[in-house]
Design an enzyme around this catalytic site. Structure first.
Site, mmCIF file in Angstrom:
data_model
loop_
_atom_site.group_PDB
_atom_site.id
_atom_site.type_symbol
_atom_site.label_atom_id
_atom_site.label_comp_id
_atom_site.label_asym_id
_atom_site.label_seq_id
_atom_site.Cartn_x
_atom_site.Cartn_y
_atom_site.Cartn_z
ATOM 1 N N ASN A 274 0.863 -1.171 0.000
ATOM 2 C CA ASN A 274 0.000 0.000 0.000
ATOM 3 C C ASN A 274 0.899 1.221 0.000
ATOM 4 O OD1 ASN A 274 -2.322 1.794 0.396
ATOM 5 N ND2 ASN A 274 -3.371 -0.012 1.195
ATOM 6 N N HIS A 346 -3.990 1.803 -4.995
ATOM 7 C CA HIS A 346 -3.041 1.634 -3.873
ATOM 8 C C HIS A 346 -1.805 0.851 -4.310
ATOM 9 C CE1 HIS A 346 -6.053 3.364 -1.349
ATOM 10 N NE2 HIS A 346 -6.879 2.351 -1.441
ATOM 11 N N GLU A 417 -11.101 1.121 -4.018
ATOM 12 C CA GLU A 417 -10.842 2.519 -4.322
ATOM 13 C C GLU A 417 -10.061 2.723 -5.625
ATOM 14 O OE1 GLU A 417 -10.987 4.825 -0.145
ATOM 15 O OE2 GLU A 417 -9.141 3.679 -0.440
#
Length: 756
Positions: A274, A346, A417
């Site tokens: 991440n 990410h 996301e």
């Protein structure tokens, strides 16, 4: 909870539904009263409709064929039904609570139900107690189980433990039995004047029985006689830890594993990669986040970019061998490690290796493009699949004799996301899910398809999905698509340490009193729905890079363990908590930490250190000491070569540095974080150093005067501007006491360590 629809049918009258809505009918069924010892579930009646039993939260007690298991005490079970109208319309009912009644009530004068976390499901007390002698004998055929239990018994009772042959007379014995009533994880524990016997259908059930035994012994060495039957309510009882954005040493992860097992939690989801997510902070400052933002991929990898950029993090990473051993260690405690490889968002660690695969299409959050892989490009799926295969496929060249993740059952493909095109996302997600499934693992994914509707198919059967936000994925949509769902709702279950948002750790009492695993945001699923396989809470380390204040693993232990003890009760135990939150927390204190863990590095039976080294280096071989402590050293440094580190105190937990690279006094922790006191040790002068360690604050005094200003110096972008933006430095330091003067040019005249 098994993933199967319960198919017992009720043959009902064919009268019309009289225009009633099928959902209203499903939620207004009349439940039959169960008689003591009932063996079969009578079905509720609904004129003109067909009723199917959908599921029970304790499916071992009300089984798929409607058979009811015998119970030791009156036990509530939630059931739900599928109702089908004559016109074919269907509805899933609300939960109905049925009380399974025991054939006989408990006699007076017998032992009351013991208090544990999570609560025992059933108990039938007897009279008297059993107390061990000076030596405890254990008869166990499972070597792995026996090894763990022996060490834990020694830690809890401080007595000698002796293994005897299976079947021999022993204080503690085990037996594997065939039992649909105990399921895959349940156990029966019988304590009598003859000793303790734990029975289960699997080694997992036997192990959970040992956790119950040890919790009892932590409270009283005399075990109450009686019979316990214990079964988990949900199969996935999880915790997700973001190890990518804040480094965690392996020793800490082993403490996490033992603590999860102590409370019968079984699913440890580790985020392998991440990055800092607030890239706009750099863009707005006219800086390039592709170059500047912190990112990490925590596993050893052979993957490098054309310019030599490694995929693997350079501050802290786990070798393949280390991670294999960690997964095996977790399996001894019946905790499943679920590694997450987060793409296409990410994914800054990936885009730095392959900048040609940065997403090209239109997207929201343009300033965050640097971390988005090109989901529209088939080459991206191949690239990420190749990275996964380094861990999912056996490689003879690494000497492991197995795939790195061969002992993992579930692989998480991330996929949260992503701010690009919905069809691009769907094709990429499907590619990753099918690849993981093809390699023989169960895929898991973050729910996003409600935000990304489209025509491109996404694999759902056999796929687990974290329901993390109802805007990104509606719970019923996920269920209807066929996913097995895990409640990981952000509003209820997220923690972002030291942020002003997502602070479930500030609401432990509310979670304990009001939350249940079938409440997903504002949506309630039937607690026994066969596709609701469990729940998990999450710790996300958003506050890094430009927002970092220096916190480390020690500083979040209370957030972590304070959540585990609450949620274990809610995931394993009955829907209604057995005691008040305040009573629960008192029980936590009584039970104590998991055996053989000391996560806060407290001293109990270690005397203060007071030595006068005659030569350096000198072995101290003392355990590391956590806050609070006071260290006094008289030292004289004879030389300070530029750019050369000098180590005063060292151990695996960290190093106290007489000189850092810049010549100042500081320390390095085992999470790779470095701090400077902003002062220099004089050369050729004997001085008195004092180190005062407290949670989140470590102070240095030189000859009685405060020295310098604390700063965080080893983390990406921890520069002068960072220090100005950071109002507070959290500088917790676990004092390393294995060696004094590992590499010090000078003398240490005395060393005194006093725990406060």
């Amino acid at each position: 909870m098994k993933k199967q629809v319960l198919v017992m049918l009720a043959t009902l009258a064919a009268s019309p539904l009289m225009a009633q809505d099928v959902q209203q009918i499903a939620n207004n069924l009349t439940m039959p009263e169960l008689k003591p010892g009932a063996k079969t579930l009578p079905m509720p009646k609904a004129d003109g409709a067909t009723v199917k039993l959908l599921g029970a939260d304790y499916q071992e007690l009300i089984q798929p064929n409607g058979k009811i298991a015998p119970v030791l005490e009156d036990t509530p079970v939630n059931v739900s039904f599928k109702v089908v109208a004559p016109n074919g319309k269907e509805a899933i009912s609300k939960d109905y609570e049925l009380v399974l009644k025991a054939n006989a009530q408990a006699n007076s004068g017998v032992n009351a139900k013991p208090k544990l976390i999570p609560e025992l499901l059933q108990w039938k007390g007897d009279k008297g107690s059993y107390k061990f002698g000076k030596t405890i004998t254990v008869a166990c055929a499972d070597k792995s189980l026996a090894d763990v239990l022996v060490q834990d018994l020694k830690d809890v009772l401080g007595k000698e433990v002796k293994l005897v042959k299976p079947g021999a007379k022993a204080d503690i014995s085990f037996g594997v039995i065939k039992s649909t009533e105990l399921g895959a994880e349940g156990y029966r524990m019988i304590t009598s004047a003859k000793g303790v016997k734990i029975l289960a259908a699997s080694s997992k059930g036997l192990f959970w029985g040992t956790r119950t035994l040890l919790q009892l012994l932590r409270q009283n060495e005399a075990l109450p006689c009686g019979t316990a039957v214990d079964i988990p309510r949900y199969q996935v009882r999880g915790f997700m830890l973001d190890i990518a954005r804040t480094p965690y040493p392996l020793s800490y992860l082993r403490d996490v594993i033992r603590t999860m097992a102590w409370y019968k939690m079984n699913d440890l989801h580790l985020v392998i990669n991440n990055n800092f997510i607030f890239h706009e902070n750099y863009v707005d400052a006219k800086m390039d986040p592709f170059k500047e933002s912190y990112a990490a991929f925590r596993l050893e990898s052979k993957v490098k970019g054309k310019d030599g950029t490694p995929l693997t993090a350079t501050d802290l990473f786990y070798t393949k061998k280390e991670f294999v051993e960690l997964v095996k260690y977790a399996k001894k405690y019946h905790v499943d490690i679920v590694p997450e490889f987060d793409t296409p968002g990410h994914a800054l660690s990936f885009t730095r290796v392959r900048p040609d695969l940065i997403y090209k299409g239109p997207m929201n959050h343009e300033k965050r493009r640097c971390e988005m892989l090109d989901a529209a490009n088939p080459e991206t799926v191949k690239f990420v699949s190749d990275v996964l295969d380094e861990y999912l496929v056996k490689d003879a060249s690494n000497g492991l004799n197995q795939p790195v993740l061969g002992d993992c059952k579930v692989i998480h493909v991330g996929a949260d996301e992503f701010y690009g095109d919905k069809e691009d996302y769907r094709k990429f997600a499907n590619g990753m899910l099918t690849h993981v499934a093809k390699r023989g693992y169960t895929p898991r994914i973050w729910g996003s398809l409600s935000m990304k509707p489209g025509k491109s198919p996404v694999m759902a059967k056999g796929v687990q999905m974290n329901l993390w936000n109802n805007g990104w994925m509606k719970p019923w949509e996920a269920v209807n698509l066929g996913f097995d769902v895990i409640n990981t709702n952000d509003g209820a279950l997220y923690i972002v340490p030291f942020a002003n948002y997502y602070r479930m750790d500030h609401n432990h009492k509310g979670v304990y009193n009001n939350w249940t695993p079938n409440k997903v945001g504002g949506v309630v699923l039937p607690s026994g729905h066969p596709q609701l396989i469990g729940s998990a809470f999450a710790i996300w380390n958003d506050m890094i890079d430009l927002k970092h204040t220096g916190y480390g693993p020690y500083d979040i232990w209370g957030m972590l363990t304070g959540s585990i003890d609450v949620l274990s009760q809610k995931m394993w135990g009955k829907a209604k908590a057995p005691m008040s939150f305040e009573q629960h927390r008192e029980l936590v204190k009584s039970i104590g930490n998991a055996p053989n863990t000391n996560p806060l590095y407290k001293w109990e039976n270690v005397k203060p250190v007071d030595v006068k080294p005659t030569s350096l280096p000198m072995a101290l071989n003392k355990p590391a000491l956590g806050p609070n402590y006071h260290v006094t050293m008289e030292v004289e440094m004879t030389a300070a070569p530029a750019g050369k580190e000098q180590v005063l105190l060292s151990a695996p937990e960290g190093k106290l540095l007489a000189t850092m690279a810049d010549g100042t006094i500081g320390f390095r922790r085992d999470d790779a974080m470095e701090f400077s006191f902003g002062a220099k040790l004089p050369v050729g002068k004997k001085v008195k150093l004092e180190l005062i360690g407290a949670p989140e604050k470590t102070q240095l005094l030189i000859d009685g005067q405060p020295a310098g200003t604390m700063s965080l110096v080893k983390f990406r972008n921890a520069d002068e501007n960072f220090q100005k933006r950071t109002k507070e430095i959290r500088s917790t330091f676990i004092l390393p006491l294995q060696t004094v003067g590992e590499s010090f040019n000078g003398k240490v005249y005395s060393l005194s360590v006093q725990p406060k």
